[in-house]
Structures are given as C-alpha cells and as structure tokens.
Motif scaffolding. Structure first.
Motif, mmCIF file in Angstrom:
data_model
loop_
_atom_site.group_PDB
_atom_site.id
_atom_site.type_symbol
_atom_site.label_atom_id
_atom_site.label_comp_id
_atom_site.label_asym_id
_atom_site.label_seq_id
_atom_site.Cartn_x
_atom_site.Cartn_y
_atom_site.Cartn_z
ATOM 1 N N ASN A 1 88.857 -34.472 -37.484
ATOM 2 C CA ASN A 1 87.482 -34.964 -37.285
ATOM 3 C C ASN A 1 87.629 -36.186 -36.271
ATOM 4 O OD1 ASN A 1 86.332 -32.845 -39.017
ATOM 5 N ND2 ASN A 1 85.463 -34.329 -40.473
ATOM 6 N N ARG B 1 85.907 -30.038 -35.593
ATOM 7 C CA ARG B 1 85.020 -29.759 -36.854
ATOM 8 C C ARG B 1 85.831 -28.913 -37.694
ATOM 9 N NH1 ARG B 1 79.196 -28.684 -34.648
ATOM 10 N NH2 ARG B 1 78.545 -29.800 -36.457
ATOM 11 N N GLU C 1 85.904 -28.409 -41.929
ATOM 12 C CA GLU C 1 85.233 -28.589 -43.364
ATOM 13 C C GLU C 1 86.578 -28.368 -44.253
ATOM 14 O OE1 GLU C 1 82.805 -30.146 -44.660
ATOM 15 O OE2 GLU C 1 81.905 -30.366 -42.462
ATOM 16 N N ARG D 1 78.399 -22.991 -35.295
ATOM 17 C CA ARG D 1 78.721 -24.334 -35.136
ATOM 18 C C ARG D 1 80.023 -24.661 -34.690
ATOM 19 N NH1 ARG D 1 74.359 -27.257 -37.975
ATOM 20 N NH2 ARG D 1 72.851 -25.797 -37.457
ATOM 21 N N ILE E 1 82.911 -24.232 -36.433
ATOM 22 C CA ILE E 1 83.267 -25.418 -37.388
ATOM 23 C C ILE E 1 84.572 -24.378 -38.013
ATOM 24 C CG2 ILE E 1 83.012 -26.271 -39.943
ATOM 25 C CD1 ILE E 1 80.163 -26.659 -39.198
#
Ligand SMILES: Nc1ncnc2c1ncn2[C@@H]1O[C@H](COP(=O)(O)OP(=O)(O)O)[C@@H](O)[C@H]1O
Ligand SMILES: [Mg+2]
Length: 417
Positions: free
Chosen positions: A90, A95, A97, A145, A147
């Motif tokens: 990050n 990105r 998670e 997105r 991600i």
C-alpha cells in the motif's frame, strides 16, 4: 516502547493490583507479537512466493500451503506476513487487501463469501444468488478497483470436510472457472497436515500443492526465545527466573520429547504466573509451572471440550491408544496395532468392533478435530504404515477424562435383551 503502552500498563496493573503481571494480555492466544523468533526464514519463503505479485499485479495468482502441527505458529506467522505485506505494498501505491478467514467458522463457500464481502464493505444481495455468483461479483469488484486480494483459508482441513466438492473446486480452480483475463485473488491454505489433501480429487490437489511451507514443532531453545519475549512484555522485571523459562522450554520442546507447541508453552507460563500470584509468591517458580502443567493438560483447550461429544467407539479407540502408550512407553503407534488393541478392548467391553474401513474413518475424523495426529512411517513402499499419536500429552488427568466419558457412554448403552 510507546508511551501509550506504558500508560496502559500502569493503569492495567493498578486496576488488577498485580505484582506479577505487567501486561497479561500479551500472553493471550490472539496477541500478535512484534517479533516472531525462528520464523524469519518462513516469512522470507512467503515473501519469495509472493514476489511475483509485486512485479505482475493483476496477471498472477499465487497459491501457497502453510502446514504444520498445532502451535507451530501457522496462524500468527501467516497473519503477520499478510498484514506486513499489505502495508508495504500500500505504501508503494499498490492496492492489496489481506483477509484471514478461519474455515472453522466460515466452513462453506457461502459463509466465506459473506466474510469477504463484509471485509471489503461490499453490499451483496443475499437473496437469489448462489455463492459462486456472489463470489464472482466480488471478483468483478476487485477487477474494477484494481485490488488484489490475498485470501488465507486457515484450518483449510475443515473446509475439505464440510464443503461440497463443487465449491472447493470452484474456489481452488477459480481462474479456470472465471472468464476473467486478469487475476486478483491469491490464496494461502493453512493446514495441519497436507496429507488431508489426498482425500481430494487430483485436479484440485495439484492446484493447491505447488508451494508448501512446512512449520516444524519448536525445539526447546526456540521456545525459550519465544517465551523470553513474552516474559519481558507480560511480567514485571525479574519476576520470572531464567530457570523457570528453561523448565517450560524443556517440557514442551520437541527435541526433548514434548509437542513443540508454542501455544501450550505460553499458556503454561501464564497459568504459572497466576498460580504464583495466588500463592503470594514474588517469583514464578518451577513448582508453579508443574502445577500449571497438570492443569493445562486437563484444559488443553477445545480438544478436551470435544471428548464428551465423542461416540462410544471413538472413546474406545482413544482408550486403546492410551493403553498402548502406557504399556509400550511410546508416543505413536502403527494403526494396525491400535486396531488390534481396540478390538480386544471391544471384546472386553462386550461391544462389536467396527470394521477396518470404519477405523480409518474414525482416525480421519479425530484428526480433523485435532485430537489425533498421524504420520507416515518410513519411505519404502513395503513397510509403510500410518503412525498415530494423540495431540495432547497423555497425563493421568487425560486418561481419567477418557475413562469417565467411556464409562458414561457404556452405562447409557441400550440393555441387551
Ligand atoms: N515464532 C513465534 N514467536 C512468537 N510467538 C509465537 C511464535 N510461534 C507461535 N507463537 C505463539 O504461539 C501461539 C500459537 O501460535 P499459532 O499461530 O496459533 O499456531 P498454529 O496456528 O500453528 O496452531 C500463539 O499465541 C502465537 O502468538
Ligand atoms: Mg492456527
């Protein structure tokens, strides 16, 4: 050390009035320590496995298995790695998670999907969608997105047993199932024993078993380093003498005949501290550890809670294992020997012994529950057999617990006509 932590320490000790513990919560199983002694290399291995992500995010999906017996640091190592990697990437503007799901509580694809959605704060219509459709919506969201998600499936052994074949296939072979050109999900599978994968279809297994990182039971000197960190954080200075730490390390160290389970070692330290306090001792002494140890063995967590729920024949098997242990003074026995002892015990108790295949099923079940551990003997095809041992130390208390439950089950048997 941060000032705030010190402040909290002072308040906590003031409230508890403890003369022993400075910060007892450091000893709880959910505490994530700032250092993980003797797992640095495994973290490095994890980093290497995920290196591709940093250079090729969006076009690669990594799969890693982390395996090892209970208390070898699978959960804490993986979680720490995942969070640290997320922070690092990050910071670099990527990105990522990280979700750490426990398959004990999220034991179906549906529950897993809901867990991921809630973590991503993604509203998903609950009605009218299959789990796979919901999962696809999540994937679309990640793609849109940009991600990347690392999904850790902790206690994956459970999911194998509780989920449908289709759902496991879908999860594992995600990118054969989705038409997506880009890849946004990677997996870490945490398992007690990757042998459990052999109950799965080869096409699934081969997809999982690419990169296995094995965590071995801790040796006594390793436990000593782990415990020393906790001693410094949790206790007031000089309250825990070195020989106390050494005693616990030797008790649980795998090289000294112990289980190599860090969770139990830390628990022994905590319980010993509580006993010292209750006895108004200014020091945590070896005698307190001895007392703590006999208590822990009766309490060894969830495993012992499961004993009263076991069926009669599972209890007979455990009793047979204890008998062999007492007689032969060994920790693990070949499954054939156990089966024979079990059959003899059945005869003694007036029970019809279950068949061979059923015995294997029992072993598998108790392994998934964490009660038993299995190991393959030798490599050669001929003499190869499964060795079985208990996951908890066999103490008098444990034996009494089994005997008591066995008696109760026997007493409740239907009267023969
Ligand atoms: N290398 C280590 N350094 C510090 N603490 C550890 C280490 N390995 C395990 N622990 C601690 O031991 C306990 C058990 O670890 P855990 O990750 O839950 O094991 P597993 O998931 O393999 O059963 C936890 O409290 C954890 O913080
Ligand atoms: Mg764990």
């Amino acid at each position: 050390m941060k000032v705030t932590t010190n402040l909290e320490d002072i308040i906590e000790s003031g409230l508890s009035g403890s003369t022993i513990f400075k910060q007892q919560k450091v000893l709880s199983p959910d505490h994530i320590p700032s250092r993980l002694p003797h797992r640095e290399e495994k973290i490095k291995e994890l980093s290497l496995a995920f290196r591709e992500l940093t250079t090729n995010m969006g076009s690669t999906s990594v799969r890693v298995v982390v395996s090892g017996p209970t208390g070898t640091g699978k959960t804490v190592t993986t979680k720490s790695f995942g969070e640290a990697l997320k922070k690092r990437l990050n910071e670099r503007g990527l990105r990522l998670e990280y979700i750490h799901a426990n398959c004990h509580s999220q034991r179906t694809l549906y529950l897993l999907t809901m867990e991921i959605a809630s973590h991503l704060k993604l509203p998903i219509p609950v009605r009218g969608l299959s789990s796979q459709e919901a999962f696809k919506i999540i994937h679309d969201y990640l793609v849109k997105r940009n991600i990347h998600l690392i999904l850790t499936l902790d206690e994956f052994d459970y999911l194998i047993n509780t989920s449908s074949y289709e759902d496991i296939y879908f999860l594992v072979r995600l990118y054969d199932e989705l038409s997506s050109a880009s890849r946004h999900i990677s997996y870490i599978f945490i398992m007690r024993d990757e042998q459990n994968l052999y109950t799965l279809d080869r096409s699934i297994r081969d997809h999982i078993l690419r990169n296995v990182i094995r965590l071995e039971p801790y040796k006594s000197n390793e436990l000593k380093d782990i415990l020393m960190d906790r001693v410094n954080e949790a206790f007031y200075p000089n309250v825990v003498p070195d020989e106390t730490v050494e005693y616990i390390s030797n008790l649980y160290g795998h090289d000294k005949g112990g289980s190599g389970n860090a969770r139990l070692a830390i628990e022994a330290l905590e319980v010993a501290g509580k006993i010292a306090e209750a006895r108004n001792s200014p020091l945590v002494l070896i005698e307190h550890v001895k007392e703590a140890n006999s208590r822990i063995n009766v309490e060894a967590g969830e495993i012992l809670d499961e004993i009263p729920l076991l069926d009669l024949h599972l209890l007979i098997m455990l009793k047979a294992l204890i008998n062999l242990h007492n007689r032969l003074k060994v920790d693990s026995v070949p499954i054939g020997k156990l089966e024979k002892e079990y059959a003899e015990l059945c005869a003694e108790l007036g029970e019809e012994p279950r068949r061979h295949t059923q015995i294997y099923e029992y072993v598998r079940r108790m392994k998934l529950m964490g009660i038993l551990e299995t190991q393959q003997s030798g490599k050669g095809m001929r003499g190869r057999t499964t060795l079985i041992s208990l996951s908890v130390p066999i103490t008098q208390d444990f034996e009494d617990l089994i005997t008591k439950n066995l008696r109760m089950k026997l007493d409740n048997r239907e009267e023969p006509v």
